[in-house]
Design an enzyme around this catalytic site. Structure first.
Site, mmCIF file in Angstrom:
data_model
loop_
_atom_site.group_PDB
_atom_site.id
_atom_site.type_symbol
_atom_site.label_atom_id
_atom_site.label_comp_id
_atom_site.label_asym_id
_atom_site.label_seq_id
_atom_site.Cartn_x
_atom_site.Cartn_y
_atom_site.Cartn_z
ATOM 1 N N TYR A 119 0.859 -1.198 0.000
ATOM 2 C CA TYR A 119 0.000 0.000 0.000
ATOM 3 C C TYR A 119 0.887 1.236 0.000
ATOM 4 C CZ TYR A 119 -3.303 3.530 1.599
ATOM 5 O OH TYR A 119 -4.068 4.657 1.698
ATOM 6 N N GLU A 207 -3.685 7.430 -4.146
ATOM 7 C CA GLU A 207 -3.642 6.171 -3.402
ATOM 8 C C GLU A 207 -3.380 5.008 -4.351
ATOM 9 O OE1 GLU A 207 -7.299 4.435 -1.681
ATOM 10 O OE2 GLU A 207 -6.229 4.481 0.223
#
Ligand code: ADP
Ligand code: MG
Length: 399
Positions: A119, A207
């Site tokens: 991530y 993101e």
């Protein structure tokens, strides 16, 4: 302002970031053509909606056994049939709410052989006024859950705008993801590319979930979500062109034309208020008396009759609105201007639901007089508390 995954990836690619080859499509035929062009042997058919969680999402119109909004397939026929199944149907994910979102575009992408999923995100940290990085080895999952259960697995740092991104930032990311050798170098390059894209384009959020290491030891951006600072769009014509209005609330689009601060909500009482603080207080007090606001609306300080009319029309045109509360504390805003706007809007579109008006401040007498003489069916209120009680009561009685 949000954009689609494929648009975000196209921007990141301009900055040299490693993304897979892919082609956006609008029909099953285009999907088939794209599959031939990409060549396979593995393709991913990805629903393009402004919401995450697509992989685990479900299509409303299809059975519970049907696959989600991101599908890995191994033949051109499967690309085509998946595309035909997804297009026009409604995808419900953790982020869309119950209503879901209609899938109108797909991204046909080359399949990647995934070794690990990470991530990585970037956002503006308001506390430090800097661009912050958030990195974790726990990719592909719900990051809020990771933050809650295993906060030690999330590494964050921010970049001093005076120096910009430095080699040590790249090393921090590599260390956080346990990458060494060539992969650490790739991480360093990626951090530079992402920072350049983020700052050049005035992003508010970037993101990447997941960022992956492939079986060939390559770092790859497999998903990308980008939001831009809406106040900066005027200086990025290329970004403005990416806007997909079908993803946005029609009422919010209309409100933005008049420069109104409007956000649609789920409740049944439409609110027209001046000043963000008073708007928040009005919403709170409606809740306190047991009902929910249908919107947040701040008409602002220097609103014209035209602007107030537009605002009132947006509220009355909303079928979920069962009652309207106008709550104005006139300072810069004048009560008679508000009154004229309300009267004009009701003349134009009518009024099907109870309306409570509370006016206070500059030109209040003139405002009350205008409404009194207009013949409108208005319930007058003295203060905020009185107004909230009256609209809740009126809506309950009308129901
Ligand atoms: P969402 O986050 O909306 O569910 P993603 O783009 O993250 O959508 O896709 C979900 C999952 O599908 C990813 O975590 C990844 O495992 C897989 N995936 C996505 N794109 C590819 C790709 N190009 N090749 C292989 N797998 C992919
Ligand atoms: Mg994702």
């Amino acid at each position: 302002m949000n954009i689609h995954e494929y648009q975000a990836k196209a921007i990141l690619k301009e900055y040299g970031a490693p993304v897979s080859r892919g082609i956006p499509v609008f029909t099953a035929e285009e999907a088939e053509k794209a599959a031939h062009e990409l060549g396979g042997p593995v393709w991913v058919v990805k629903s393009q909606i402004h919401a995450g969680g697509r992989g685990k999402g479900k299509f409303k119109e299809l059975g519970a056994e049907a696959k989600g909004g991101v599908r890995v397939v191994k033949s051109v026929e499967d690309v085509k049939s998946s595309a035909a199944e997804m297009l026009g149907n409604t995808l419900v994910t953790e982020q869309t709410g119950e209503g879901g979102k209609q899938v109108n575009r797909l991204y046909i992408e080359e399949g990647a052989a995934i070794e690990k999923e990470f991530y990585l995100s970037m956002l503006i940290d308001r506390e430090t006024s800097r661009v912050a990085f958030v990195v974790s080895t726990e990719g592909g999952m719900n990051i809020e859950e990771v933050a809650h259960d295993t906060p030690e697995k999330i590494i964050t740092f921010s970049v001093d705008p005076a120096t910009g991104v430095q080699p040590h930032h790249g090393r921090t990311v590599a260390r956080a993801l346990n990458l060494s050798g060539d992969l650490a170098k790739q991480a360093g390059a990626l951090v530079n590319q992402l920072y350049a894209a983020f700052t050049d384009k005035d992003m508010a959020l970037l993101e990447i979930n997941p960022l992956v290491v492939t079986k060939d030891n390559e770092l790859k951006v497999l998903d990308a979500k980008v939001s831009f600072d809406s106040n900066s769009i005027y200086r990025h014509a290329d970004v403005a062109a990416l806007r997909d209005e079908t993803e946005e609330d029609a009422k919010e689009i209309e409100a933005s034309k008049y420069d109104l601060n409007y956000i649609a909500l789920d409740g049944s009482i439409g609110c027209m208020v001046n000043g963000a603080g008073l708007a928040m207080a009005t919403m709170d007090i409606i809740k306190q008396y047991g009902m929910e606001p249908a919107n947040f609306l701040d008409v602002g300080g220097g609103a014209t009759t035209e602007k107030v009319t537009a605002a009132f029309k947006i509220i009355t045109a909303d079928p979920v609105v069962k009652g309207i509360l106008v709550n104005i504390f006139g300072g810069i805003m004048k009560c008679d201007v508000i009154a004229q706007g309300v009267i004009q809007a009701v003349k134009d579109v009518g009024l099907q639901v109870p309306l409570v008006v509370r006016l206070e401040g500059t030109n209040v007498e003139a405002g009350k007089k205008l409404i009194g003489e207009s013949g409108l069916n208005v319930i007058a209120a003295d203060d905020l508390d009185d107004a909230a009680q009256k609209i809740v009561k009126a809506v309950k009685e009308a129901a």
